[in-house]
Scaffold this motif. Structure first.
Motif, PDB file in Angstrom:
ATOM      1  N   ASN A 111       0.690  -1.337  -0.053  1.00  0.00           N
ATOM      2  CA  ASN A 111       0.009   0.101   0.074  1.00  0.00           C
ATOM      3  C   ASN A 111       0.931   0.999  -0.111  1.00  0.00           C
ATOM      4  O   ASN A 111       0.493   2.284  -0.581  1.00  0.00           O
ATOM      5  CB  ASN A 111      -0.895  -0.089   1.101  1.00  0.00           C
ATOM      6  N   TYR A 112       1.990   1.070   0.762  1.00  0.00           N
ATOM      7  CA  TYR A 112       2.794   2.086   0.604  1.00  0.00           C
ATOM      8  C   TYR A 112       3.381   2.697  -0.736  1.00  0.00           C
ATOM      9  O   TYR A 112       3.293   3.822  -1.319  1.00  0.00           O
ATOM     10  CB  TYR A 112       4.250   1.901   1.730  1.00  0.00           C
ATOM     11  N   LEU A 113       3.682   1.521  -1.578  1.00  0.00           N
ATOM     12  CA  LEU A 113       4.294   1.684  -3.001  1.00  0.00           C
ATOM     13  C   LEU A 113       3.149   2.253  -3.596  1.00  0.00           C
ATOM     14  O   LEU A 113       3.418   3.248  -4.536  1.00  0.00           O
ATOM     15  CB  LEU A 113       4.561   0.337  -3.575  1.00  0.00           C
ATOM     16  N   ALA A 114       1.859   1.954  -3.502  1.00  0.00           N
ATOM     17  CA  ALA A 114       0.596   2.152  -4.492  1.00  0.00           C
ATOM     18  C   ALA A 114       0.696   3.854  -4.108  1.00  0.00           C
ATOM     19  O   ALA A 114       0.337   4.312  -5.151  1.00  0.00           O
ATOM     20  CB  ALA A 114      -0.583   1.470  -4.076  1.00  0.00           C
ATOM     21  N   GLN A 115       0.703   4.349  -2.790  1.00  0.00           N
ATOM     22  CA  GLN A 115       0.676   5.733  -2.550  1.00  0.00           C
ATOM     23  C   GLN A 115       1.585   6.529  -3.084  1.00  0.00           C
ATOM     24  O   GLN A 115       1.628   7.598  -3.512  1.00  0.00           O
ATOM     25  CB  GLN A 115       0.343   5.792  -0.863  1.00  0.00           C
ATOM     26  N   GLU A 116       2.763   5.935  -2.983  1.00  0.00           N
ATOM     27  CA  GLU A 116       4.156   6.665  -3.536  1.00  0.00           C
ATOM     28  C   GLU A 116       3.686   6.726  -5.007  1.00  0.00           C
ATOM     29  O   GLU A 116       4.354   7.872  -5.534  1.00  0.00           O
ATOM     30  CB  GLU A 116       5.260   5.819  -3.339  1.00  0.00           C
ATOM     31  N   ALA A 117       3.416   5.920  -5.641  1.00  0.00           N
ATOM     32  CA  ALA A 117       3.102   5.944  -7.157  1.00  0.00           C
ATOM     33  C   ALA A 117       2.260   7.142  -7.558  1.00  0.00           C
ATOM     34  O   ALA A 117       2.382   7.951  -8.571  1.00  0.00           O
ATOM     35  CB  ALA A 117       2.744   4.642  -7.710  1.00  0.00           C
ATOM     36  N   LEU A 118       1.332   7.180  -6.685  1.00  0.00           N
ATOM     37  CA  LEU A 118       0.352   8.095  -6.790  1.00  0.00           C
ATOM     38  C   LEU A 118       0.779   9.552  -6.634  1.00  0.00           C
ATOM     39  O   LEU A 118       0.599  10.519  -7.464  1.00  0.00           O
ATOM     40  CB  LEU A 118      -1.022   8.084  -5.983  1.00  0.00           C
ATOM     41  N   ALA A 119       1.602   9.790  -5.427  1.00  0.00           N
ATOM     42  CA  ALA A 119       2.036  10.965  -5.270  1.00  0.00           C
ATOM     43  C   ALA A 119       3.109  11.557  -6.252  1.00  0.00           C
ATOM     44  O   ALA A 119       3.414  12.463  -6.556  1.00  0.00           O
ATOM     45  CB  ALA A 119       2.989  10.819  -3.979  1.00  0.00           C
ATOM     46  N   GLU A 120       3.910  10.223  -6.813  1.00  0.00           N
ATOM     47  CA  GLU A 120       5.092  10.755  -7.895  1.00  0.00           C
ATOM     48  C   GLU A 120       4.127  11.197  -9.172  1.00  0.00           C
ATOM     49  O   GLU A 120       4.984  12.331  -9.778  1.00  0.00           O
ATOM     50  CB  GLU A 120       5.860   9.359  -8.088  1.00  0.00           C
TER      51      GLU A 120
END
Length: 330
Positions: A111-120
């Motif tokens: 979930n951290y990776l998914a949120q990071e992808a969205l933020a990027e």
């Protein structure tokens, strides 16, 4: 009977060990792009997961702990996988990054990776790349520190933190190298463009000098280049939008000589517009080297006096190009 019992017990223990020494992965995807998911380690397919009769993608497979990519058609998401994880993913592929969610063991990191992808995706990289060097370096340092602190405070698996931090450092290095290339390109702006004199698909040769008096938008490409071909529909639309205006659209192929006939056939088959040229000496052509072109597609904009307006112009698919041309060509 005893031997049978022992045999069945061994099978049970073996299956339990296998289940524990594997990733359990399940995905429910609305508006899926295909009936197969691919788990990849860069270009290597680790697992091919076909949809079942319940509409789920389910698989059990062993991995080396690390970062992977899950592909649904051309779309993909980053995954962190480790044997023993039990991941259940839901997603609406029509809103890919915005809707990815994980449950189960290993969900926190993913979930951290998914949120990071969205933020990027939402991060203002265009603005960052537009800064002068001192402010760019300052902004990069601030982003690195903020990313590192966020990762530190998230309370995630130590190995994940190590791998993700290495990935962040690599991304920052790539961004700095890209900025250096852009900066070098900017230095060519407002300088006199070197001439070229290339074979024209329509016959004869065409030089940059012969186009003086017009703006010249140049697309450097090759028939083998996927991203180049992807820009063709957008380029045709831009050509149509500015048809009759004081601008020439020039495509320069850097295909090698052995692909000369392939280039001629491709231009005809795809009904490419504008002025279609074939560079002499492909990548080693003087004009190509003068603009430090070592990757394609690359776009250039030159003014009616032969002065470089933009040595790294926006792509046809980028709305900024249409805005820029609209200002120059009222």
């Amino acid at each position: 009977m005893k031997n049978l019992f022992t045999f069945l017990t061994l099978i049970l223990i073996s299956s339990l060990c296998f289940a524990q020494d594997a990733v359990q992965f399940e995905a429910k995807i609305d508006n899926k792009n295909g009936d197969v998911l691919y788990i990849k380690d860069n270009n290597i397919i680790v697992k091919e997961i076909k949809i079942d009769d319940k509409g789920l993608f389910k698989a059990s497979f062993s991995v080396k702990e690390g970062m992977y990519q899950m592909f649904d058609g051309a779309e993909y998401a980053q995954l962190y996988l480790k044997n023993g994880f039990d991941l259940k993913m839901t997603m609406n592929a029509a809103e890919f990054d915005e809707t990815i969610k994980f449950e189960g063991k290993g969900s926190k990191e993913n979930n951290y990776l998914a949120q990071e992808a969205l933020a990027e995706e939402k991060f203002g990289y265009d603005k960052l790349l537009g800064l002068d060097e001192p402010n760019f370096n300052k902004a990069i340092e601030q982003k690195k520190n903020a990313d590192a602190e966020k990762l530190k405070q998230a309370g995630l698996d130590a190995k994940f933190v190590e791998l993700h931090k290495a990935g962040l450092d690599m991304n920052m290095l790539g961004l700095q190298q890209y900025y250096a290339q852009i900066s070098a390109n900017r230095k060519l702006n407002n300088s006199k463009a070197p001439n070229f004199d290339y074979e024209n698909h329509a016959g004869g040769k065409t030089s940059l000098e012969s186009l003086k008096g017009k703006y010249v938008y140049i697309d450097v490409w090759a028939t083998w280049c996927g991203p180049c071909r992807a820009e063709i529909p957008s380029l045709k639309k831009v050509e149509e939008q500015f048809h009759g205006k004081n601008i020439a659209f020039v495509s320069i192929s850097v295909d090698v000589d052995k692909d000369h006939e392939k280039w001629k056939a491709f231009v005809k088959e795809k009904d490419l517009g504008g002025i279609q040229l074939f560079a002499d000496k492909n990548w080693l052509s003087d004009f190509i080297k003068a603009f430090n072109i070592n990757s394609i597609p690359r776009f250039l904009l030159i003014d009616p006096n032969g002065i470089v307006v933009d040595a790294d112009a926006a792509r046809p698919s980028d709305p900024r190009l249409q805005a820029q041309l609209s200002r120059l060509l009222p």
